[in-house]
Every structure is written in C-alpha cells, then in structure tokens.
Design a protein around this motif. Structure first.
Motif, PDB file in Angstrom:
ATOM      1  N   ARG A  98      46.130  35.125  49.416  1.00  0.00           N
ATOM      2  CA  ARG A  98      45.166  35.943  49.575  1.00  0.00           C
ATOM      3  C   ARG A  98      45.129  37.023  48.415  1.00  0.00           C
ATOM      4  NH1 ARG A  98      43.068  39.656  54.854  1.00  0.00           N
ATOM      5  NH2 ARG A  98      41.115  40.357  53.855  1.00  0.00           N
ATOM      6  N   ARG A 138      43.646  35.551  45.374  1.00  0.00           N
ATOM      7  CA  ARG A 138      41.914  35.290  45.392  1.00  0.00           C
ATOM      8  C   ARG A 138      41.437  36.763  45.207  1.00  0.00           C
ATOM      9  NH1 ARG A 138      43.412  31.277  49.358  1.00  0.00           N
ATOM     10  NH2 ARG A 138      43.798  32.861  51.065  1.00  0.00           N
ATOM     11  N   ILE A 139      42.079  37.869  45.694  1.00  0.00           N
ATOM     12  CA  ILE A 139      41.285  39.320  45.572  1.00  0.00           C
ATOM     13  C   ILE A 139      41.340  39.406  44.380  1.00  0.00           C
ATOM     14  CG2 ILE A 139      41.664  41.492  46.275  1.00  0.00           C
ATOM     15  CD1 ILE A 139      42.567  40.552  48.926  1.00  0.00           C
ATOM     16  N   THR A 140      42.422  39.350  43.773  1.00  0.00           N
ATOM     17  CA  THR A 140      42.621  39.407  42.198  1.00  0.00           C
ATOM     18  C   THR A 140      41.456  38.935  41.071  1.00  0.00           C
ATOM     19  OG1 THR A 140      45.121  40.098  42.314  1.00  0.00           O
ATOM     20  CG2 THR A 140      44.333  39.524  40.304  1.00  0.00           C
ATOM     21  N   MET A 176      32.499  38.075  46.566  1.00  0.00           N
ATOM     22  CA  MET A 176      33.890  38.915  47.066  1.00  0.00           C
ATOM     23  C   MET A 176      34.198  38.403  48.563  1.00  0.00           C
ATOM     24  SD  MET A 176      34.304  40.900  44.523  1.00  0.00           S
ATOM     25  CE  MET A 176      33.463  39.424  43.561  1.00  0.00           C
ATOM     26  N   ALA A 224      36.454  35.694  48.255  1.00  0.00           N
ATOM     27  CA  ALA A 224      37.578  36.099  47.580  1.00  0.00           C
ATOM     28  C   ALA A 224      38.730  36.853  48.746  1.00  0.00           C
ATOM     29  CB  ALA A 224      37.626  37.173  46.451  1.00  0.00           C
ATOM     30  N   GLN A 225      37.983  36.971  50.231  1.00  0.00           N
ATOM     31  CA  GLN A 225      38.620  37.574  51.290  1.00  0.00           C
ATOM     32  C   GLN A 225      39.013  39.223  50.747  1.00  0.00           C
ATOM     33  OE1 GLN A 225      42.105  34.466  51.418  1.00  0.00           O
ATOM     34  NE2 GLN A 225      41.131  34.481  53.724  1.00  0.00           N
ATOM     35  N   ALA A 226      37.875  39.721  50.159  1.00  0.00           N
ATOM     36  CA  ALA A 226      38.126  41.138  49.883  1.00  0.00           C
ATOM     37  C   ALA A 226      36.705  41.940  50.459  1.00  0.00           C
ATOM     38  CB  ALA A 226      37.860  41.290  48.326  1.00  0.00           C
ATOM     39  N   ASP A 265      38.795  48.768  41.756  1.00  0.00           N
ATOM     40  CA  ASP A 265      39.225  47.444  40.934  1.00  0.00           C
ATOM     41  C   ASP A 265      40.381  47.542  40.120  1.00  0.00           C
ATOM     42  OD1 ASP A 265      37.171  45.734  41.858  1.00  0.00           O
ATOM     43  OD2 ASP A 265      35.962  45.773  40.295  1.00  0.00           O
ATOM     44  N   TRP A 275      43.398  48.147  42.434  1.00  0.00           N
ATOM     45  CA  TRP A 275      43.872  47.026  42.812  1.00  0.00           C
ATOM     46  C   TRP A 275      44.517  45.988  41.875  1.00  0.00           C
ATOM     47  CZ3 TRP A 275      45.288  44.048  46.988  1.00  0.00           C
ATOM     48  CH2 TRP A 275      45.660  42.891  46.882  1.00  0.00           C
ATOM     49  N   ARG A 291      44.974  48.838  49.240  1.00  0.00           N
ATOM     50  CA  ARG A 291      44.886  47.470  49.868  1.00  0.00           C
ATOM     51  C   ARG A 291      43.951  47.737  51.032  1.00  0.00           C
ATOM     52  NH1 ARG A 291      50.594  48.000  48.440  1.00  0.00           N
ATOM     53  NH2 ARG A 291      51.316  46.718  46.986  1.00  0.00           N
ATOM     54  N   VAL A 343      40.523  47.676  49.759  1.00  0.00           N
ATOM     55  CA  VAL A 343      39.953  46.312  49.363  1.00  0.00           C
ATOM     56  C   VAL A 343      39.435  45.590  50.607  1.00  0.00           C
ATOM     57  CG1 VAL A 343      40.765  44.347  48.347  1.00  0.00           C
ATOM     58  CG2 VAL A 343      40.926  46.339  47.257  1.00  0.00           C
TER      59      VAL A 343
END
Length: 447
Positions: free
Chosen positions: A143, A146-148, A184, A187-189, A224, A227, A242, A245
C-alpha cells in the motif's frame, strides 16, 4: 435514571438527536399516551410505542452507552422513539421502582454488555494484533508503494497546473480534478483524494479564488513532499503525515480513564459520508478529546452523547503530533460531577494555541479553544468575540454567523462577558458551547 443514579435533563436528551426533525418528532412522543409496558432498571429503560401498524415498536435504551435498539424502520440513531422514551423518563420526575427487563430487552442488553466485557478483557490482555504480522507487513509495504506512486503523479499534476497558469483551472472544469481524485483512490490514498476534490471546488467559487487555490495547492504539495520523505521526519510528525494521507491512525496502548464533560456534538455531510464530531474535556486530566463517528450518506452515525453531561469512561488516544482524536470505550456512565467549562483565556491565547498546533500539523483546519471573558459584538464585517477589555477580537466564521446558535449566544451574554468553547481556524472562530457567569455549571449548546 442511569446505573449511577444520575438523571438526564430534557436538554441533554434532545442534544442526542441527529437533526431538528428528530428533536420535534421525539418531543411529540415524550408523553405517556403512545407508550405501554414501560420500565427501567440496571441502567436501561424500555417500552412499547404505538406506531402506524398494529404491532407497537419495542424500544430499549442502554443509558450506560448510550446505545439504542428500536424495531422501527428509521435509519437514524437515536430514532424518535428512543428520544421520546428518554424524554418521558425525564418528565416523570420521580425515581420509580426498578423492574426486571422483559425478555426481548434483557437479551439485547446482556449481549451488548457481554461484548463490552470481552472487549475490555481483550484490551487488558494485549490481544487484538494481526494474526499474521508478516502478511500484515507485506500488505502495508504494497500500500505504501501505491501511495508513493500516487503522490508522485499528484506532484506532476500540480506542476502542470502552475506551469499553465491558475486561470486555466477555471476553464478546464471539475472533470480533470475528479479524474485525479479517482487516481488517488486507486492509489489507496483517500486523504490525497479528498484534498484534490477540495482543489476542484475552488476555481470560480467567488472573488479571490486564485489566491485560495494557490494556498491549497501549496498545502497539498507540502503533504506530498512530506509523504515522500516520511522516513526522514520525526516519528510523531511522520505519523501525522501518514494519517493525513489516509492511513489508519494508530492508537496509544494506554486508555485514559476520566470524568468527561461533553462539550459539543455536530454532524457534517457530503455525498458519500456523514461525520459526527463529539468534543470531550477530561475534568481530571485536563485533556481535550475528539470522537469521530461515521454513517452512510443520509444516515446518522450511531455514536451520540448528551451535551453538558459528565460521563465516566475510557478513551484511547491516537498517536501523532498534536493529535486530539481518541477511540471511546464500550461504556460511558453519566455521573454527578462538576460541569464547569474547560480552563480558558483571552483571544490572544487562543490564537497562540492555534499557531502552536499548526507547527505540529500544518494541515489543521481548526483547533479547539476556550475563550473566557469575551463579549459577542457586531463589527463592520460581521460578528466577533471580543475580549472584555476590548484589546483583541476574533471574527466568527461565515457559517457560524448564519446559524441560530449565534443568537442564543448573544442572548446568553446580554452584553456581559461569557465563556465560549469552539474551534479556532484560519477562517475565524466557530462557537460550539457557552457558559454564563450566573450558571457556570450549565452548558449551552450553540450548534
């Protein structure tokens, strides 16, 4: 009466209502006419309420939660029948003899309290961790990756926006923003997705929108970058990043037991979710805590606490820089105790507290503060709360100036200083509760 022998007031019962319609409907049911089979005992009250059908609705309230069960089809918590039952108990005025709950009510109460006991034993035993820590670690790593990827894509979108000029944002419409928000979500954010949707609502929203858009773009860029460099940040601030996000906020291991004064409760809603915020103040610890409860769009969240009540219970704080959010325990028991407002200060102290909170969490919309010895005053630009000595003043937010609570505050003050609890933010001050010098133990809700 609750299990501790403390009787709620009608105002505290009505403060549980999810909306004005429920308050009105519950008030109509607060008479003996539609009720039968009423009883109370062991921190609960129950009864049968005649409805539109042949079979009355079975209603029970566990006042140690509080929690509610009703057979009506309403999706509101508490429903009008639960409110009416509590109001009828308040209006009785006497402490009737406790009775044994009927089978249908006793079964629900026993199951609920068994769950509460099991949860408490699980907390004491330190259980509740993931069954497979290694699998959980791998899921977290996937995860995070993906967020990155989503954060890097959002950085590029922001750079393209600024390179093309803010004026182009109004011409492109909302579609591009919604597409970015969807990316987003993929991306699970969800925290980043929410900020993108807020950005999309700014262009064309009124005079000065380019300035507001630039400010929000800067805050999104800051999140951004935070993170992407979280491994180099101090641990408390990295936890805050975290959480912002969209990752679940970790909770501290040690619950805080206290007598909690319920300061305020209100709902906000969007197309997807209804969010209920409940502010509490620990009379012994001095801690201010925020409880959040969620419901589907158009449906009231289940958590409801009576404003002005003092409740004995446990809260488990969340980790992070300057975090106020906490998770409630299974049971809150009303107790007799001081309902005095939290310690407060002048306007300057409130602004300083908000500034310190921003240092810990730059994405804060507001911070809870208590203003003491302030007077509501009408200025050229609208209403404000001014220090009694006239030294400083804090403007009310536009939303606060359009609510009936403003006039309740003005009437309570009558031109004299009062104590006000609320949220101080960059848009101004939102008053949520107030106390007058004549009745310092009576909390007056303003929202």
């Amino acid at each position: 009466m609750n299990a501790m022998g403390v009787r709620w007031t009608a105002e505290q019962v009505l403060a549980l209502a999810p909306d004005d319609a429920s308050r009105r409907a519950g008030s109509k049911l607060g008479t003996a006419g539609p009720w039968s089979g009423r009883g109370s005992g062991g921190g609960a009250v129950w009864g049968l309420c005649k409805g539109s059908g042949r079979v009355p609705y079975r209603t029970v309230v566990d006042t140690t939660g509080p929690a509610y069960l009703c057979e009506c089809p309403s999706r509101k918590f508490p429903c009008k029948h639960a409110l009416g039952l509590l109001l009828l108990q308040v209006s009785d005025g006497t402490d009737g003899e406790e009775t044994t709950a009927p089978e249908w009510a006793g079964r629900w109460l026993a199951a609920r309290r068994t769950r509460a006991g099991s949860a408490a034993r699980g907390t004491e035993g330190g259980s509740g961790g993931p069954a497979d820590p290694e699998a959980a670690r791998r899921r977290a790593e996937r995860r995070a990756a993906r967020i990155t990827s989503g954060a890097e894509e959002l950085e590029q979108r922001l750079a393209d926006l600024l390179r093309g000029g803010l004026a182009a944002a109004e011409q492109r419409g909302y579609g591009l923003w919604e597409e970015t928000a969807a990316r987003m979500v993929d991306a699970q954010a969800p925290g980043l997705a929410g900020r993108v949707r807020e950005l999309g609502a700014i262009p064309g929203s009124g005079p000065g929108w380019p300035v507001r858009l630039l400010e929000e773009c800067a805050l999104t860029h800051l999140l951004d970058r935070a993170w992407l460099t979280a491994d180099r940040l101090p641990a408390p601030f990295a936890t805050t990043v975290r959480t912002r996000v969209g990752l679940p906020a970790p909770v501290d291991d040690v619950p805080v037991r206290d007598h909690w004064l319920v300061l305020a409760q209100y709902d906000t809603a969007d197309a997807r979710l209804t969010t209920r915020r409940v502010w509490l103040h620990g009379t012994a610890s001095g801690r201010t805590a925020l409880l959040l409860s969620f419901g589907a769009a158009g449906r009231a969240p289940q958590l409801a606490l009576p404003v002005g009540a003092v409740l004995d219970g446990e809260l488990t704080p969340h980790a992070g820089a300057g975090q106020l959010r906490a998770d409630p325990g299974e049971r809150f028991v009303p107790v007799e105790g001081p309902a005095a407002p939290p310690p407060g200060g002048p306007v300057g102290s409130a602004l300083a507290a908000y500034g310190r909170a921003l240092r810990e969490d730059p994405w804060l919309e507001s911070w809870p503060v208590t203003l003491s010895e302030v007077v509501p005053a009408l200025a050229e630009y609208g209403w404000q709360l001014a220090d009694a000595d006239g030294r400083e003043a804090l403007p009310l937010t536009p939303a606060a100036q359009s609510r009936p609570g403003l006039w309740r505050l003005v009437a309570l003050s009558g031109g004299a200083p009062v104590t006000v609890f609320g949220e101080c933010g960059h848009r101004g001050f939102t008053p949520l509760a107030a106390w007058s010098p004549e009745t310092p133990g009576e909390t007056v809700p303003l929202i």
